[in-house]
Design a protein around this motif. Sequence first.
Motif, short mmCIF file in Angstrom:
data_model
loop_
_atom_site.label_atom_id
_atom_site.label_comp_id
_atom_site.label_asym_id
_atom_site.label_seq_id
_atom_site.Cartn_x
_atom_site.Cartn_y
_atom_site.Cartn_z
N ASN A 290 7.32 -17.18 10.78
CA ASN A 290 7.11 -15.73 10.84
C ASN A 290 5.78 -15.37 10.16
OD1 ASN A 290 7.36 -12.83 10.03
ND2 ASN A 290 9.34 -13.05 11.05
N LYS A 291 4.79 -14.98 10.96
CA LYS A 291 3.46 -14.69 10.42
C LYS A 291 3.48 -13.47 9.49
CE LYS A 291 0.89 -16.66 14.31
NZ LYS A 291 -0.07 -16.38 15.42
N ALA A 292 4.25 -12.44 9.85
CA ALA A 292 4.32 -11.24 9.02
C ALA A 292 4.90 -11.55 7.65
CB ALA A 292 5.16 -10.16 9.72
N PHE A 293 5.93 -12.41 7.63
CA PHE A 293 6.54 -12.79 6.36
C PHE A 293 5.56 -13.60 5.51
CE2 PHE A 293 8.89 -15.59 3.56
CZ PHE A 293 9.78 -14.72 2.95
N LYS A 294 4.84 -14.54 6.14
CA LYS A 294 3.88 -15.37 5.39
C LYS A 294 2.74 -14.52 4.81
CE LYS A 294 3.34 -18.51 8.69
NZ LYS A 294 2.85 -19.73 9.40
N LYS A 295 2.27 -13.55 5.59
CA LYS A 295 1.23 -12.66 5.08
C LYS A 295 1.73 -11.83 3.91
CE LYS A 295 -1.44 -12.16 9.36
NZ LYS A 295 -1.88 -11.21 10.43
N ALA A 296 2.97 -11.34 4.02
CA ALA A 296 3.56 -10.55 2.93
C ALA A 296 3.72 -11.39 1.67
CB ALA A 296 4.91 -9.98 3.37
N LEU A 297 4.14 -12.64 1.84
CA LEU A 297 4.30 -13.54 0.69
C LEU A 297 2.95 -13.81 0.02
CD1 LEU A 297 6.07 -15.39 -1.03
CD2 LEU A 297 5.77 -17.17 0.69
N GLU A 298 1.92 -14.07 0.84
CA GLU A 298 0.57 -14.30 0.29
C GLU A 298 0.06 -13.07 -0.46
OE1 GLU A 298 -1.85 -15.42 3.57
OE2 GLU A 298 -0.79 -17.33 3.92
N LYS A 299 0.34 -11.89 0.09
CA LYS A 299 -0.10 -10.65 -0.53
C LYS A 299 0.57 -10.43 -1.89
CE LYS A 299 -0.11 -5.65 0.37
NZ LYS A 299 0.31 -4.58 1.33
N ILE A 300 1.86 -10.72 -1.96
CA ILE A 300 2.60 -10.54 -3.21
C ILE A 300 2.14 -11.56 -4.26
CG2 ILE A 300 4.88 -10.74 -4.29
CD1 ILE A 300 6.03 -9.59 -1.68
N VAL A 301 1.95 -12.81 -3.84
CA VAL A 301 1.48 -13.84 -4.76
C VAL A 301 0.09 -13.50 -5.29
CG1 VAL A 301 0.75 -16.26 -4.93
CG2 VAL A 301 2.87 -15.68 -3.74
N THR A 302 -0.81 -13.04 -4.41
CA THR A 302 -2.17 -12.65 -4.83
C THR A 302 -2.12 -11.47 -5.79
OG1 THR A 302 -3.00 -13.39 -2.68
CG2 THR A 302 -4.45 -11.99 -4.00
N ARG A 303 -1.25 -10.51 -5.49
CA ARG A 303 -1.16 -9.30 -6.32
C ARG A 303 -0.69 -9.60 -7.73
NH1 ARG A 303 3.25 -5.61 -4.14
NH2 ARG A 303 1.95 -5.75 -2.27
N HIS A 304 0.23 -10.58 -7.86
CA HIS A 304 0.83 -10.86 -9.17
C HIS A 304 0.26 -12.12 -9.81
CE1 HIS A 304 3.85 -7.70 -8.83
NE2 HIS A 304 4.01 -8.03 -7.58
#
Length: 304
Positions: A290-304
């Motif tokens: 799931n590309k949307a899920f992977k992008k969301a995970l990368e975004k959260i990891v980068t943010r925190h």
Amino acid sequence: NITAVLEFRLLGFSSNLPCQILIFTVVLVIYILTILGNVIIISVVTLEPRLHSPMYKFLKNLSFLEVCYTTTILPKMLANLLAKRKSISFSGCMAQLYYFTALGATECYLLAVMAYDRYLAVCEPLHYGVAMTAESYTHLVVGCWVTGVFTGFLPCLMVSRLHFCSYKLIDHFFCDISPLLKLSCSDTTVTEAIIFTLSLLVLSSCFLLILVSYLLIILNILKIPSASGKRVTFSTCSSHLMVVTIYYGTMISMYVRPTYNMSSELNKAVSVFYTVVTPLLNPVIYSLRNKAFKKALEKIVTRH
């Protein structure tokens, strides 16, 4: 010869200690990865506003269900692998049987509802927002959980009313229906018939809804002129379809049988697949495909 059975002994797997330690290590690693993977899915869907659509909310419910499902079986299984006395109380056995059955039924209903959601998204995209509102989503999810809770009562009640005489050795690693029916010294004909009918109704009705949904989805995809359009549209359903195939394949082979005469070793092997392996595959399949899920995970990891 009929006496109250206060506890059962679970034979589990091999009695060889090195083999038990190896199984313990493998199962423990899988259990930790399963909990971690599903908790990550729940966290990402909760924290990322872009994933607050019904599809991902259903996925969050499925992940929470998998955590409960594995926790019903694996902690006791792990404890017994290293214990000298591999026992479980009668009440604990019936509780394990109930939660396992109820959660298994809930997963059937939830996967069927997720297929219906994919049908609406692919075949009725203009009406999707009207058909799958927050209220509709809530009703469907609550319906799945409540129906699953009530589905678990009948098999547990039927098995708990059987007599087990002085036999206490369950040739399995948890309190499943098949080994308990084999262990009973009562006439299990009626119990087997009722459980078979209930299993057939639950699995066949859910599977039929999923089958019809995907037939309509495939027909709709075939109408798309471009190959890339077909691929993109099908990719939104492929993860769910893989999970459905794995889950229903094992469940139908185990429970939609008029007699529970499968060999104990084959029974254990199939049971390991749907209690240990499948809950781990679900987060892997959904997160990696799931590309949307992977992008969301990368975004959260980068943010925190």
